[in-house]
Motif scaffolding. Sequence first.
Motif, short mmCIF file in Angstrom:
data_model
loop_
_atom_site.label_atom_id
_atom_site.label_comp_id
_atom_site.label_asym_id
_atom_site.label_seq_id
_atom_site.Cartn_x
_atom_site.Cartn_y
_atom_site.Cartn_z
N UNK A 288 0.87 -1.19 0.00
CA UNK A 288 0.00 0.00 0.00
C UNK A 288 0.90 1.23 0.00
N UNK A 289 0.49 2.28 -0.71
CA UNK A 289 1.24 3.53 -0.73
C UNK A 289 0.76 4.40 0.42
N UNK A 290 1.69 4.84 1.27
CA UNK A 290 1.35 5.79 2.32
C UNK A 290 2.20 7.03 2.13
N UNK A 291 1.71 8.15 2.62
CA UNK A 291 2.39 9.42 2.37
C UNK A 291 2.52 10.22 3.65
N UNK A 292 3.69 10.82 3.82
CA UNK A 292 3.95 11.67 4.97
C UNK A 292 5.01 11.08 5.87
N UNK A 293 5.91 11.92 6.36
CA UNK A 293 7.01 11.43 7.18
C UNK A 293 6.52 10.75 8.44
N UNK A 294 5.52 11.33 9.10
CA UNK A 294 5.02 10.73 10.34
C UNK A 294 4.40 9.37 10.05
N UNK A 295 3.62 9.28 8.97
CA UNK A 295 2.98 8.01 8.61
C UNK A 295 4.02 6.94 8.31
N UNK A 296 5.09 7.32 7.60
CA UNK A 296 6.14 6.36 7.26
C UNK A 296 6.89 5.92 8.51
N UNK A 297 7.19 6.89 9.39
CA UNK A 297 7.98 6.58 10.58
C UNK A 297 7.23 5.70 11.57
N UNK A 298 5.91 5.74 11.54
CA UNK A 298 5.13 5.02 12.55
C UNK A 298 4.33 3.85 11.98
N UNK A 299 4.52 3.51 10.71
CA UNK A 299 3.72 2.46 10.12
C UNK A 299 3.98 1.11 10.80
N UNK A 300 2.93 0.32 11.02
CA UNK A 300 3.13 -1.03 11.54
C UNK A 300 3.56 -2.01 10.45
N UNK A 301 3.53 -1.57 9.19
CA UNK A 301 3.93 -2.42 8.09
C UNK A 301 5.43 -2.37 7.85
N UNK A 302 5.86 -2.97 6.76
CA UNK A 302 7.28 -3.01 6.41
C UNK A 302 7.51 -2.10 5.22
N UNK A 303 8.34 -1.08 5.42
CA UNK A 303 8.65 -0.13 4.34
C UNK A 303 9.56 -0.81 3.32
N UNK A 304 9.12 -0.80 2.07
CA UNK A 304 9.91 -1.40 0.99
C UNK A 304 10.72 -0.36 0.23
#
Length: 340
Positions: free
Chosen positions: A158-174
Motif C-alpha cells: 500500500x502507498x502511504x504518504x507523509x514522514x510521520x505516517x512512514x515513521x510510525x507504520x506497523x507495516x514493512x517499508x519497501x
Amino acid sequence: MTDLRPDDTSSKKIVALGGGHGLYATLSAARRLAKDVTAVVTVADDGGSSGRLRAELGVLPPGDLRMALAALAAENPRTRMWADVLQHRFRGTGALAGHSVGNLILAGLTEVLGDTVLALDEVSDLLGIRGRVLPMAPVPLDIEADVSGLEDDPRVSRVIRGQVAVATTPGKVRRVRLMPPDPPATPEAVEAIGAADLVVLGPGSWFSSVIPHVLVPDLLAALDRSTAPKVLVLNLAPELGETTGFSAERHLHVLSQHAPDFGVDYVLVDSLSVPAGGERDHLARAAARLGAEVVYDDVAESGTHAHHFGKLAAALGSIVSSRDGTAPTTSRREGITSWP
C-alpha cells in the motif's frame, strides 16, 4: 563535563547530512573536530509544530533546522541561553501549545526576509555558529512509501504518504520516494559539499532522514563528485516502525537499492551493536558494494540507543587521522581537541 573544542588554527570543513536527533548527535560530535561545520537538513517533516507551521504558512518545516542550530551554537553563556530559548516548547492548551520558540522565530524571519537560508544565517549569527545550517531542498518535500504487511495478503503493498505516517507504520517499508520527484537542491548545500574536508551521513531515521538525501539528484551528484572522505554512521539499533527487524546489513542494502551508484568510504558501526561472527561478514560484503570499509568503535552512550557525542567525535577523528596521517589529540569521553 568540559567541552573540548578545536583550536583556532583548525581550518577543516565538515558537512553533516541528516535530520532530527541523529543529525543533532553528528553535529555535536563534528563541532568537537572542526570550527566550520555545515548541516544539510531534511525538509519533509509533516508532524507536530513543524507540520502545523508548514501547513498554515507554507514554510519549510523548521523543527529539524532548529535542532541543528541548537547543536552548533557556540559554547558561551549568552549563545547557550539563546539555544535553550530556541528549543523551549510552549505548554498549555492554547494556540501556541506544542510550538517551539525557535520554530516560530524561523517562520517569522523567513516571512520577513523572504528566504529560509537568510533566516537561518541570521539565527546562526545570533548563536555564534561558524558554519551554516541549510535545508537540503528549497521547497517542502513529502515522503511517499510502498509498505507491505498492511493488507491480509502480505505480498500486497500500500502507498502511504507523509514522514510521520512512514515513521510510525506497523507495516514493512519497501521503498520511499520524494514528492515532488527529483526536487531541486539548495545551491548552498551543493557548494558546501564540494568544499568539505569530511562528509558524514547518518545516523537517523533511515527512510525519512538518511535516504532522502540521495534522492535529491543535485545532492547525490555533489556527493559523487566530492573527494572528501565520506562516512556513513549506522544506527545503534533498528527503529520501531521504519526499520523494525532490520539488520545492519539490511540498512546498507536498502540504501543501495535507492541509490545504486552511491558510494562512501567508511561505514562506522558501534562495536556492541553487531556481534563478531557471521553478521559482521555479511555487513562487510554489503559495505563493499558501497566501496566502503567497515569501522567498529565504541560510540554509544552507555545504557541507551543514543550516540555519545564525544565518542562519536573520537571515532570520526580516528578515521580522518588514519586516512591523512595526522594524529589529533583524542579523549574517549570528550572528543577531539584539534584536527590539524
